[in-house]
Design a protein around this motif. Structure first.
Motif, PDB file in Angstrom:
ATOM      1  N   ASN A 146       0.843  -1.184   0.000  1.00 31.10           N
ATOM      2  CA  ASN A 146       0.000   0.000   0.000  1.00 31.10           C
ATOM      3  C   ASN A 146       0.883   1.241   0.000  1.00 31.10           C
ATOM      4  OD1 ASN A 146      -2.775  -0.874   0.027  1.00 31.10           O
ATOM      5  ND2 ASN A 146      -2.378  -1.726   2.057  1.00 31.10           N
ATOM      6  N   ALA A 147       0.426   2.250  -0.708  1.00 31.10           N
ATOM      7  CA  ALA A 147       1.203   3.485  -0.779  1.00 31.10           C
ATOM      8  C   ALA A 147       1.123   4.281   0.512  1.00 31.10           C
ATOM      9  CB  ALA A 147       0.707   4.348  -1.943  1.00 31.10           C
ATOM     10  N   SER A 148      -0.042   4.196   1.183  1.00 33.17           N
ATOM     11  CA  SER A 148      -0.277   5.098   2.310  1.00 33.17           C
ATOM     12  C   SER A 148      -1.375   4.529   3.187  1.00 33.17           C
ATOM     13  CB  SER A 148      -0.715   6.470   1.800  1.00 33.17           C
ATOM     14  OG  SER A 148      -2.002   6.368   1.193  1.00 33.17           O
ATOM     15  N   ASP A 179      10.738  -6.097  -8.875  1.00 36.32           N
ATOM     16  CA  ASP A 179       9.653  -5.145  -9.107  1.00 36.32           C
ATOM     17  C   ASP A 179       8.891  -4.803  -7.835  1.00 36.32           C
ATOM     18  OD1 ASP A 179       9.611  -4.459 -11.924  1.00 36.32           O
ATOM     19  OD2 ASP A 179       9.199  -6.577 -12.291  1.00 36.32           O
ATOM     20  N   ILE A 180       8.344  -3.587  -7.833  1.00 37.51           N
ATOM     21  CA  ILE A 180       7.450  -3.100  -6.788  1.00 37.51           C
ATOM     22  C   ILE A 180       6.139  -2.701  -7.452  1.00 37.51           C
ATOM     23  CG2 ILE A 180       7.131  -1.490  -4.881  1.00 37.51           C
ATOM     24  CD1 ILE A 180      10.122  -0.655  -5.399  1.00 37.51           C
ATOM     25  N   ALA A 181       5.039  -3.249  -6.961  1.00 34.93           N
ATOM     26  CA  ALA A 181       3.716  -2.753  -7.323  1.00 34.93           C
ATOM     27  C   ALA A 181       3.208  -1.918  -6.152  1.00 34.93           C
ATOM     28  CB  ALA A 181       2.769  -3.902  -7.620  1.00 34.93           C
ATOM     29  N   VAL A 182       2.582  -0.805  -6.444  1.00 31.66           N
ATOM     30  CA  VAL A 182       2.134   0.130  -5.412  1.00 31.66           C
ATOM     31  C   VAL A 182       0.620   0.269  -5.504  1.00 31.66           C
ATOM     32  CG1 VAL A 182       2.342   2.460  -4.477  1.00 31.66           C
ATOM     33  CG2 VAL A 182       4.315   1.376  -5.575  1.00 31.66           C
ATOM     34  N   ASP A 183      -0.063  -0.031  -4.398  1.00 30.88           N
ATOM     35  CA  ASP A 183      -1.515  -0.007  -4.368  1.00 30.88           C
ATOM     36  C   ASP A 183      -1.999   1.293  -3.729  1.00 30.88           C
ATOM     37  OD1 ASP A 183      -4.181  -0.607  -4.353  1.00 30.88           O
ATOM     38  OD2 ASP A 183      -4.011  -2.449  -3.171  1.00 30.88           O
ATOM     39  N   PHE A 184      -2.648   2.142  -4.527  1.00 32.32           N
ATOM     40  CA  PHE A 184      -3.280   3.336  -3.971  1.00 32.32           C
ATOM     41  C   PHE A 184      -4.611   2.981  -3.302  1.00 32.32           C
ATOM     42  CE2 PHE A 184      -1.328   7.105  -6.552  1.00 32.32           C
ATOM     43  CZ  PHE A 184      -0.058   6.694  -6.181  1.00 32.32           C
ATOM     44  N   HIS A 185      -5.195   1.842  -3.636  1.00 33.15           N
ATOM     45  CA  HIS A 185      -6.377   1.281  -2.955  1.00 33.15           C
ATOM     46  C   HIS A 185      -7.585   2.201  -3.019  1.00 33.15           C
ATOM     47  CE1 HIS A 185      -8.226  -1.325   0.292  1.00 33.15           C
ATOM     48  NE2 HIS A 185      -7.527  -2.211  -0.402  1.00 33.15           N
ATOM     49  N   LEU A 206       6.177  -1.395 -11.017  1.00 36.30           N
ATOM     50  CA  LEU A 206       5.616  -2.319 -11.999  1.00 36.30           C
ATOM     51  C   LEU A 206       4.259  -1.806 -12.459  1.00 36.30           C
ATOM     52  CD1 LEU A 206       5.739  -5.113 -13.457  1.00 36.30           C
ATOM     53  CD2 LEU A 206       4.644  -6.076 -11.416  1.00 36.30           C
ATOM     54  N   PHE A 207       3.456  -1.367 -11.491  1.00 38.99           N
ATOM     55  CA  PHE A 207       2.211  -0.662 -11.781  1.00 38.99           C
ATOM     56  C   PHE A 207       1.758   0.041 -10.511  1.00 38.99           C
ATOM     57  CE2 PHE A 207       0.898  -5.159 -11.013  1.00 38.99           C
ATOM     58  CZ  PHE A 207       0.139  -5.008  -9.852  1.00 38.99           C
ATOM     59  N   VAL A 208       0.870   0.998 -10.668  1.00 32.21           N
ATOM     60  CA  VAL A 208       0.149   1.603  -9.550  1.00 32.21           C
ATOM     61  C   VAL A 208      -1.304   1.174  -9.675  1.00 32.21           C
ATOM     62  CG1 VAL A 208      -0.803   3.758  -8.653  1.00 32.21           C
ATOM     63  CG2 VAL A 208       1.656   3.539  -9.028  1.00 32.21           C
ATOM     64  N   GLU A 209      -1.809   0.586  -8.591  1.00 29.53           N
ATOM     65  CA  GLU A 209      -3.134  -0.031  -8.580  1.00 29.53           C
ATOM     66  C   GLU A 209      -4.181   0.917  -8.003  1.00 29.53           C
ATOM     67  OE1 GLU A 209      -5.076  -3.873  -6.227  1.00 29.53           O
ATOM     68  OE2 GLU A 209      -2.975  -3.903  -6.862  1.00 29.53           O
ATOM     69  N   GLU A 210      -5.343   0.909  -8.597  1.00 35.02           N
ATOM     70  CA  GLU A 210      -6.485   1.729  -8.187  1.00 35.02           C
ATOM     71  C   GLU A 210      -6.073   3.169  -7.858  1.00 35.02           C
ATOM     72  OE1 GLU A 210     -10.476  -0.401  -6.875  1.00 35.02           O
ATOM     73  OE2 GLU A 210      -9.071  -0.171  -5.221  1.00 35.02           O
ATOM     74  N   PRO A 211      -5.565   3.897  -8.852  1.00 35.87           N
ATOM     75  CA  PRO A 211      -5.218   5.297  -8.606  1.00 35.87           C
ATOM     76  C   PRO A 211      -6.450   6.172  -8.358  1.00 35.87           C
ATOM     77  CG  PRO A 211      -5.053   4.777 -10.936  1.00 35.87           C
ATOM     78  CD  PRO A 211      -5.290   3.477 -10.241  1.00 35.87           C
ATOM     79  N   VAL A 212      -7.618   5.651  -8.713  1.00 32.01           N
ATOM     80  CA  VAL A 212      -8.883   6.279  -8.319  1.00 32.01           C
ATOM     81  C   VAL A 212      -9.855   5.169  -7.971  1.00 32.01           C
ATOM     82  CG1 VAL A 212      -8.660   8.410  -9.649  1.00 32.01           C
ATOM     83  CG2 VAL A 212      -9.642   6.388 -10.739  1.00 32.01           C
ATOM     84  N   SER A 213     -10.874   5.484  -7.192  1.00 33.31           N
ATOM     85  CA  SER A 213     -11.902   4.498  -6.872  1.00 33.31           C
ATOM     86  C   SER A 213     -12.765   4.251  -8.117  1.00 33.31           C
ATOM     87  CB  SER A 213     -12.751   4.977  -5.694  1.00 33.31           C
ATOM     88  OG  SER A 213     -13.312   6.250  -5.966  1.00 33.31           O
ATOM     89  N   PRO A 230       2.744   2.644 -15.336  1.00 33.51           N
ATOM     90  CA  PRO A 230       1.626   1.798 -15.766  1.00 33.51           C
ATOM     91  C   PRO A 230       0.535   1.791 -14.691  1.00 33.51           C
ATOM     92  CG  PRO A 230       3.733   0.680 -16.092  1.00 33.51           C
ATOM     93  CD  PRO A 230       4.013   1.891 -15.258  1.00 33.51           C
ATOM     94  N   LEU A 231      -0.702   1.978 -15.104  1.00 34.97           N
ATOM     95  CA  LEU A 231      -1.814   2.010 -14.166  1.00 34.97           C
ATOM     96  C   LEU A 231      -2.636   0.720 -14.261  1.00 34.97           C
ATOM     97  CD1 LEU A 231      -3.046   5.706 -14.473  1.00 34.97           C
ATOM     98  CD2 LEU A 231      -1.237   4.726 -13.025  1.00 34.97           C
TER      99      LEU A 231
END
Length: 381
Positions: A146-148, A179-185, A206-213, A230-231
């Motif tokens: 998780n990013a935060s 690789d690191i994947a980062v989840d904005f959730h 690697l990607f950022v996950e759920e940059p928006v709901s 990559p999103l």
């Protein structure tokens, strides 16, 4: 062969298992679930059982069509999750009937092993560098974090810097070959994502996950156009029709959940659609062994697969872990961060029915946390 009954089992930490029995002694297992709404999905499964009992379990596609459309009202996470678990169990029965893994019935494997990633850091991420090092030593070539924790709609420079520093600490440990994947959730607003994504570019997620709901998916295109990161999105999308709207935005990775998005049947179709948009697949799976076994059948059989989530050691698994309900952990022994193709029939996992029945005597009432910001207002978890 006819279906004779459906049983459901609430088991720790937050899962719902389904067993479908037939008059020829072949049983199939599925995992129909929306986390925090397990009882609601369970009720939907038993409503759908009225149609299924007495039917031929091998008519998988026909059943999928009837279960998703035959009640007139369609879609949504509860119905699609109930159907997902049923679909998994029916494919499990089919594979066992024909004596082959499900991926053989989907056209055969297109790869010999599947890259996996491990979770680090928890909901309020901490000690991520140390945890990343542990997973690296365990053989994983990728981690997700998780990013935060909570984020204000437009948060302070300090919170922004914390996110970047946290990802940078993991990058320093892993180097450039992992690789690191980062989840904005969905915790970041569109404005915060637009602020954060360019600052993460030098760290090459690697990607950022759920940059928006999901309700703000219409903003994905503008975010894609604002960054080279990559999103990814999709754990809260439940059908190919939901995904159709986001595929055109330029996302890089689709993340349907095999226990939410209509099961193996529908996720295979989502993968085929994603391929036409040059979108790769990273199925969402912070769940139990049946959901993971189903996910691996897709991972072995679709050409545009990227990486697979799995829940061993994840922060949600407080009372039980992935291997506690399986007779043989071999399918989930990862070699150098990869799952190896198996010749086991069906979903390829043998469920410990006694352990499941024993755990179901206690069950669970897991609910996701409800977070509030500094001003006391609800904020995204």
């Amino acid at each position: 062969m006819k279906i004779t009954g459906l049983e459901t089992f609430l088991v720790a930490p937050r899962w719902l298992f389904l067993r479908i029995a037939t008059d020829e002694g072949v049983t199939g297992w599925g995992e129909p679930l929306i986390e925090g709404r397990a009882e609601t999905v369970r009720a939907a499964v038993h409503e759908l059982a009225d149609y299924l009992v007495g039917q031929d379990p091998l008519r998988i596609e026909d059943h999928w069509q009837v279960l998703t459309k035959g009640g007139f009202y369609r879609g949504g996470p509860i119905l699609s999750s109930a159907v997902a678990g049923i679909d998994q169990a029916l494919w499990d029965i089919a594979g066992k009937t024909y004596g082959v893994p499900v991926h053989r019935l989907l056209g055969g494997p297109v790869r010999d092993r599947v890259r996996m990633y491990a979770w680090i850091g928890g909901d309020r991420p901490s000690e991520v560098a140390e945890l990343a090092e542990e997973q690296m030593k365990a053989g994983f070539t990728a981690v997700k974090m998780n990013a935060s924790a909570e984020l204000a709609p437009i948060d302070t420079p300090a919170r922004t810097a914390e996110v970047v520093a946290r990802v940078a600490a993991v990058r320093e440990v892993l180097g450039d070959e992992r690789d690191i994947a980062v989840d904005f959730h969905g915790r970041a607003s569109t404005a915060m994502s637009r602020r954060l994504l360019p600052q993460l570019e030098p760290l090459h997620p690697l990607f950022v996950e759920e940059p928006v709901s999901p309700e703000h998916s219409g903003h994905l295109r503008s975010l894609v156009e604002s960054t080279s990161v990559p999103l990814a999105t999709g754990e809260r999308l439940y059908s190919r029709w939901d995904f159709r709207e986001v595929m055109t935005s330029g996302i890089a990775v689709a993340q349907p959940d095999l226990s939410h998005a209509g099961g193996i049947s529908e996720v295979r179709r989502i993968a085929a659609m994603a391929e036409t948009y040059d979108v790769t697949m990273a199925p969402h799976c912070p769940l139990g062994p049946i959901a993971l076994a189903a996910s691996l059948q897709i991972a072995f059989s679709v050409p545009n697969f990227l990486i697979q989530e799995q829940s061993m050691g994840i922060h949600y698994n407080q009372r039980a872990d992935l291997l506690e309900y399986v007779m043989d952990p071999e399918p989930f022994r990862f070699q150098d961060g990869y799952a190896v193709a198996s010749s086991r029939a069906g979903l390829g996992v043998e469920i410990d029915e006694k352990a499941v029945r024993r755990a179901a005597e206690t069950g669970h009432r897991w609910r996701n946390p409800v977070w509030r910001g500094a001003d006391g207002a609800f904020t995204e978890w």
